[in-house]
Design a protein around this motif. Structure first.
Motif, PDB file in Angstrom:
ATOM      1  N   ASN A  91      73.633  53.718  45.056  1.00 59.87           N
ATOM      2  CA  ASN A  91      72.927  54.851  44.464  1.00 59.87           C
ATOM      3  C   ASN A  91      71.850  54.333  43.516  1.00 59.87           C
ATOM      4  O   ASN A  91      72.108  53.454  42.697  1.00 59.87           O
ATOM      5  CB  ASN A  91      73.974  55.692  43.708  1.00 59.87           C
ATOM      6  N   VAL A  92      70.653  54.874  43.663  1.00 57.71           N
ATOM      7  CA  VAL A  92      69.573  54.425  42.785  1.00 57.71           C
ATOM      8  C   VAL A  92      68.735  55.635  42.366  1.00 57.71           C
ATOM      9  O   VAL A  92      68.542  56.568  43.153  1.00 57.71           O
ATOM     10  CB  VAL A  92      68.723  53.334  43.495  1.00 57.71           C
ATOM     11  N   ARG A  93      68.319  55.659  41.102  1.00 53.38           N
ATOM     12  CA  ARG A  93      67.391  56.690  40.626  1.00 53.38           C
ATOM     13  C   ARG A  93      66.034  56.030  40.410  1.00 53.38           C
ATOM     14  O   ARG A  93      65.973  54.948  39.810  1.00 53.38           O
ATOM     15  CB  ARG A  93      67.893  57.292  39.308  1.00 53.38           C
ATOM     16  N   ILE A  94      64.992  56.663  40.908  1.00 50.42           N
ATOM     17  CA  ILE A  94      63.651  56.076  40.821  1.00 50.42           C
ATOM     18  C   ILE A  94      62.732  57.055  40.099  1.00 50.42           C
ATOM     19  O   ILE A  94      62.688  58.239  40.444  1.00 50.42           O
ATOM     20  CB  ILE A  94      63.102  55.775  42.236  1.00 50.42           C
ATOM     21  N   PHE A  95      61.996  56.555  39.098  1.00 48.59           N
ATOM     22  CA  PHE A  95      61.090  57.418  38.341  1.00 48.59           C
ATOM     23  C   PHE A  95      59.874  56.597  37.936  1.00 48.59           C
ATOM     24  O   PHE A  95      59.825  55.376  38.143  1.00 48.59           O
ATOM     25  CB  PHE A  95      61.804  58.015  37.114  1.00 48.59           C
ATOM     26  N   ARG A  96      58.883  57.274  37.371  1.00 43.17           N
ATOM     27  CA  ARG A  96      57.676  56.566  36.969  1.00 43.17           C
ATOM     28  C   ARG A  96      57.476  56.698  35.471  1.00 43.17           C
ATOM     29  O   ARG A  96      57.593  57.791  34.912  1.00 43.17           O
ATOM     30  CB  ARG A  96      56.451  57.103  37.711  1.00 43.17           C
ATOM     31  N   VAL A  97      57.173  55.562  34.852  1.00 46.31           N
ATOM     32  CA  VAL A  97      56.842  55.541  33.426  1.00 46.31           C
ATOM     33  C   VAL A  97      55.533  54.780  33.302  1.00 46.31           C
ATOM     34  O   VAL A  97      55.473  53.602  33.672  1.00 46.31           O
ATOM     35  CB  VAL A  97      57.943  54.851  32.607  1.00 46.31           C
ATOM     36  N   GLY A  98      54.496  55.447  32.826  1.00 50.23           N
ATOM     37  CA  GLY A  98      53.178  54.811  32.811  1.00 50.23           C
ATOM     38  C   GLY A  98      52.799  54.487  34.246  1.00 50.23           C
ATOM     39  O   GLY A  98      52.823  55.359  35.116  1.00 50.23           O
ATOM     40  N   GLU A  99      52.504  53.222  34.508  1.00 46.67           N
ATOM     41  CA  GLU A  99      52.142  52.811  35.872  1.00 46.67           C
ATOM     42  C   GLU A  99      53.358  52.332  36.659  1.00 46.67           C
ATOM     43  O   GLU A  99      53.253  52.059  37.850  1.00 46.67           O
ATOM     44  CB  GLU A  99      51.145  51.637  35.815  1.00 46.67           C
ATOM     45  N   ALA A 100      54.486  52.168  35.958  1.00 48.15           N
ATOM     46  CA  ALA A 100      55.623  51.476  36.581  1.00 48.15           C
ATOM     47  C   ALA A 100      56.542  52.428  37.329  1.00 48.15           C
ATOM     48  O   ALA A 100      56.926  53.478  36.810  1.00 48.15           O
ATOM     49  CB  ALA A 100      56.418  50.730  35.513  1.00 48.15           C
ATOM     50  N   LEU A 101      56.885  52.042  38.569  1.00 48.81           N
ATOM     51  CA  LEU A 101      57.942  52.726  39.317  1.00 48.81           C
ATOM     52  C   LEU A 101      59.244  52.001  38.981  1.00 48.81           C
ATOM     53  O   LEU A 101      59.369  50.803  39.229  1.00 48.81           O
ATOM     54  CB  LEU A 101      57.663  52.654  40.819  1.00 48.81           C
ATOM     55  N   VAL A 102      60.182  52.725  38.389  1.00 46.31           N
ATOM     56  CA  VAL A 102      61.391  52.073  37.871  1.00 46.31           C
ATOM     57  C   VAL A 102      62.623  52.561  38.630  1.00 46.31           C
ATOM     58  O   VAL A 102      62.926  53.749  38.618  1.00 46.31           O
ATOM     59  CB  VAL A 102      61.581  52.369  36.365  1.00 46.31           C
ATOM     60  N   PRO A 103      63.330  51.664  39.298  1.00 44.40           N
ATOM     61  CA  PRO A 103      64.586  52.035  39.944  1.00 44.40           C
ATOM     62  C   PRO A 103      65.768  51.577  39.091  1.00 44.40           C
ATOM     63  O   PRO A 103      65.828  50.428  38.669  1.00 44.40           O
ATOM     64  CB  PRO A 103      64.554  51.235  41.249  1.00 44.40           C
ATOM     65  N   VAL A 104      66.705  52.489  38.824  1.00 43.28           N
ATOM     66  CA  VAL A 104      67.898  52.088  38.070  1.00 43.28           C
ATOM     67  C   VAL A 104      69.158  52.383  38.881  1.00 43.28           C
ATOM     68  O   VAL A 104      69.228  53.356  39.625  1.00 43.28           O
ATOM     69  CB  VAL A 104      68.008  52.778  36.680  1.00 43.28           C
ATOM     70  N   THR A 105      70.149  51.518  38.698  1.00 43.34           N
ATOM     71  CA  THR A 105      71.428  51.677  39.392  1.00 43.34           C
ATOM     72  C   THR A 105      72.229  52.801  38.741  1.00 43.34           C
ATOM     73  O   THR A 105      71.843  53.346  37.710  1.00 43.34           O
ATOM     74  CB  THR A 105      72.267  50.390  39.303  1.00 43.34           C
ATOM     75  N   ARG A 106      73.375  53.105  39.340  1.00 45.64           N
ATOM     76  CA  ARG A 106      74.258  54.147  38.812  1.00 45.64           C
ATOM     77  C   ARG A 106      74.578  53.916  37.339  1.00 45.64           C
ATOM     78  O   ARG A 106      74.665  54.853  36.558  1.00 45.64           O
ATOM     79  CB  ARG A 106      75.570  54.127  39.622  1.00 45.64           C
ATOM     80  N   SER A 107      74.732  52.635  36.965  1.00 52.17           N
ATOM     81  CA  SER A 107      75.107  52.342  35.580  1.00 52.17           C
ATOM     82  C   SER A 107      73.882  52.229  34.675  1.00 52.17           C
ATOM     83  O   SER A 107      74.013  51.922  33.495  1.00 52.17           O
ATOM     84  CB  SER A 107      75.937  51.061  35.519  1.00 52.17           C
ATOM     85  N   GLY A 108      72.699  52.483  35.225  1.00 50.31           N
ATOM     86  CA  GLY A 108      71.514  52.559  34.379  1.00 50.31           C
ATOM     87  C   GLY A 108      70.780  51.251  34.169  1.00 50.31           C
ATOM     88  O   GLY A 108      69.936  51.144  33.285  1.00 50.31           O
TER      89      GLY A 108
END
Lengths: 378, 378
Positions: A91-108
Motif C-alpha cells: 500500500n502506498v500513498r502518493i501526493f505532491r508537495v512543491g515540485e516533489a511527488l512523494v510516495p509513502v508506505t502504510r507506516s508513513g
C-alpha cells in the motif's frame, strides 16, 4: 493501541508537535522539505499519518474482513455497493508537495522503491496534471507483481516486474475518501491505472459477485474490497486459493510468524470454499496444504543444516544506483528481525536488476538452537 | 511468572499462609482435612504445590523438551541416562494423609476421577503398605486411556478404559525425585504399575534409543522422558506421529487454541522424521496433516451450521454416582471457556458409564460471529 478507525484519520498540524514531543512522531528532511510522521498510534491518531509543509496526509485505515460473504454483506450494506479487486501488493500513498511527488508506505515512510519506479508505474505528466487541477489529492494505490521488494509474490498475475493500481483518493486533512464513482471518473480522465471494478451489486442478489470471486480465485487474485458508494464501512473478502498461496509463501517461517497466520488462513479457506460452492475441492487442497506446511519448513531445515540462514531472495528493478542503496537501507532500517544482504546489481540498459536476500534472524536463530539440542520449556 | 524450576519445588508451610493472604493460595476442606493449594505462581513458589495437615506436596515441575534427540542428549547428559516411555494422559500426584489416599492434579486440585477409580488403577492395599513403610512418599503418575475425562484419546494403546503408570516418587517437603533405579525397585516391590523402562543409554551410542523411539512411534506412543540416574536436568522427546495425532484431535479448535499449538507440532514432526531416518514418510504425512487441518475445522463448521456448538464427547467410567457429580462440577468449575453437559449415566453392574460433552464456548462464539458476517479487524 488506538481504537481502530474505519475512515482515514487526519490529525491536526499541532498534534504532530505534541506527538513529536512524546517521541510518537519523528521529524525528517525529505526532498528538502520538513516531514513529520507518526511512528506509533498516539492519542487517537494512527501510525502512518504524515505532515509535510503543513499538509496532513491521513493514515490509510484498516479494512474490516468478513469470513462469510453473504452474511457480511447483509451486515455491512443496506444499499447497493461496489466491489473492486483487492490487489496483493504493498500500500502506498502518493501526493505532491512543491515540485516533489512523494510516495509513502502504510507506516508513513517515504518509499525509495516507489519513488524510483514512479515513471514506470504511471504517466507522471498525467499525475502532475491531476495534481495541478487538484493539488490537495492523495492517491492511494497498491503496487504488485513479482518485482515487489517487500513481499514474496508467487502468482504471475501482474508479471515479472511491478504494476500500480490506484484504489482510493483522499485529500490533505480530510477524513474521508472520495466517492467511488467520482474517484473512478477522475482517475480515468487522467489515465491513472486503477484497480479493476468487479461491479455494482445488491445484497439481494449476490450470485454475480460470487461468480466474480470464483473467476478471481481461478486467476490467482487476492479477493475483493466492497465499498459503499461514498462514506461508510468497507469490507474485504479474500478468495479461497490466496490463503493457500500465502501459506506456501511463508511456511518456512513457522517458528517466526504467529501461529494464527497459518490457522486463520485455513479457517478462511475452508469457509470460502464452502460458501462459494467449492466443497469438492477440499480434499485436493488438503494435500497441497499439508505439503506446503511440511515442505516449506523442511526446506528451511535443509538451509540451516547446510550452514545457511532462513531467508528469501528478491529480484527487483530500479532506475538509479542511489535507489538501490536507499532501498536496501530502508528494508534493513531499525529492523531487529531482518538482515538484508545484497547479492548482485546488474545494469540492463534501462534499469538496475538488484538481487538481495532477506534473512529472518528469529527463524534462523531458533532453528539453530533447536537443532543444537537446546532444551525448551514450552 | 516464576522462573521455571527443573526440580520439584516444596514451599515452606509458612509460605502457604503468605500466599493465602495474597490470594495466590486457596484453603479448602478435603476428606475432613485442611488443604492448601497454590492457585498461581507466587514468589518463586509454583502453582500446584499443596499442603495438607502440615505435609507439603511439591509441585510437579515442567520437563524441558528437546526437538533434536542426539544434540539434546549431548547437551543434557555426560553420563549414561535412563529413558522411560512418556505416557499421554493426565498427571496426578497421590499421597496419604491420615487414612485418606489423596490424588491431586497438576494444578493441585483433588481429582474426583482418580479418587473414584483408584481401586481400579492399582492395588490400594499394596499402596497402603507402601505408605505404611514410607509415609512421606508422593507417587507421581500418568493416567491414560480412552476413558480419560480430561483429554481426548484417539489412540488405542491403553484400551477403552484407563490405566495408571507411576513415573516418579517424591517425598513431602523434599525438592528432589527419588533416583530412577531406587524408585523402580520400590514400586516393583509393592506391585505399583509404572511406566515402561526403555533402557539405559549412553550419549555415545544412541542407535538403540532411536530404535526404541521408532517402535514407540509405530505403536502410537507419545515419546520418551530421558532422566539422569538421580538429580539433574531431564528432557522429553516425542515421537513424530503423536504430533499428527494431537493435530487430528484438536483441529476443530483452530479458532480457540494458540496457533502455535499446530505450527510447533508440525515443526517437531518434521524434525523428528528427519532425525529418525523417516524422511520418506514426509509426503504421506503431508496428506494426513492437510486432511486433519481442513476436515477438523470443516466438521466444526457443520456442527455450528446445524445449530450445535463446538464440542467433544467423553465417555468415562466411575464407581459412585457422587463421583459423577463431582467430576462434572470439577470440569466446569470456574471455567470461562468450557461448558460441561451430561448426556447419559448408565449403571453396568460395577460402574456408571457417564457420557458428557465439553462445549468450547470461545470456538462456538467465534464461529457463530464469523458465520454471521461480523466484520473483523485483523
Amino acid at each position: 493501541m488506538t481504537r481502530i478507525k474505519r475512515y482515514p484519520v487526519a490529525p491536526q498540524p499541532e498534534q504532530f508537535q505534541a506527538a513529536l514531543a512524546a517521541r510518537a512522531a519523528e521529524r525528517r528532511s525529505e526532498d528538502g522539505y520538513v516531514f513529520y510522521r507518526l511512528r506509533t498510534d498516539f492519542h487517537g491518531m494512527p501510525r502512518g499519518a504524515v505532515m509535510m509543509e503543513g499538509h496532513v496526509v491521513p493514515a490509510y485505515p484498516s479494512v474490516a474482513r468478513v469470513f462469510a460473504l453473504a452474511a457480511g454483506v447483509r451486515q455491512a450494506f443496506r444499499e447497493p455497493f461496489y466491489a473492486e479487486e483487492k490487489i496483493d501488493g504493498y500500500n502506498v500513498r502518493i501526493f505532491r508537495v512543491g515540485e516533489a511527488l512523494v510516495p509513502v508506505t502504510r507506516s508513513g515512510v517515504v518509499c525509495p522503491f516507489t519513488r524510483d519506479r514512479l515513471p514506470d508505474l504511471l504517466d507522471t505528466q498525467a499525475l502532475n496534471s491531476l495534481f495541478d487541477a487538484h493539488p490537495d489529492l492523495v492517491l492511494c494505490a497498491e503496487v504488485a507483481g513479482k518485482g515487489n521488494p517487500y513481499m514474496p509474490t508467487l502468482i504471475d498475475r501482474w508479471g515479472e516486474d511491478v504494476q500500480l493500481f490506484c484504489f482510493d483518493l483522499m485529500r490533505f486533512g480530510e477524513q474521508r475518501f472520495l466517492p467511488v464513482a467520482e474517484r473512478r471518473t477522475v482517475l480515468e480522465r487522467y489515465d491513472i491505472p486503477q484497480t479493476p471494478l468487479l461491479g455494482r451489486y445488491s445484497r439481494d442478489d449476490l450470485t454475480p459477485l460470487g461468480e466474480a470471486l470464483l473467476r478471481l480465485d481461478s486467476e490467482g487474485a487476492e479477493g475483493a474490497v466492497l465499498k459503499p458508494p461514498a462514506d461508510g464501512l468497507r469490507v474485504k473478502y479474500v478468495t479461497p486459493s490466496i490463503n493457500l498461496t500465502d501459506i506456501v509463501s511463508d511456511a518456512a517461517l513457522e517458528l517466526e510468524l504467529p501461529g494464527e497466520f497459518f490457522t486463520h488462513r485455513i479457517v478462511r479457506m475452508v469457509m470460502a470454499l464452502r460458501e462459494l460452492g467449492q466443497r469438492a475441492r477440499l480434499d485436493g487442497l488438503a494435500g497441497e496444504l499439508g505439503e506446503a506446511l511440511i515442505q516449506g519448513f523442511n526446506q528451511a531445515l535443509d538451509d540451516v543444516e547446510h550452514g545457511e540462514r532462513v531467508g528469501r531472495t528478491f529480484r527487483v528493478r530500479l532506475r538509479h544506483a542511489s535507489s538501490c542503496d536507499a532501498l536496501l537501507a530502508h528494508l534493513g532500517y531499525r529492523s531487529s528481525t531482518i538482515d538484508v544482504v545484497e547479492q548482485s546489481r546488474r545494469w540492463d540498459g534501462s534499469h538496475y536488476e538488484l538481487t538481495f536476500r532477506k534473512i529472518f534472524r528469529k527463524s534462523s536463530d531458533r532453528l539453530r538452537t533447536l537443532l543444537g539440542g537446546g532444551p525448551v520449556f514450552d
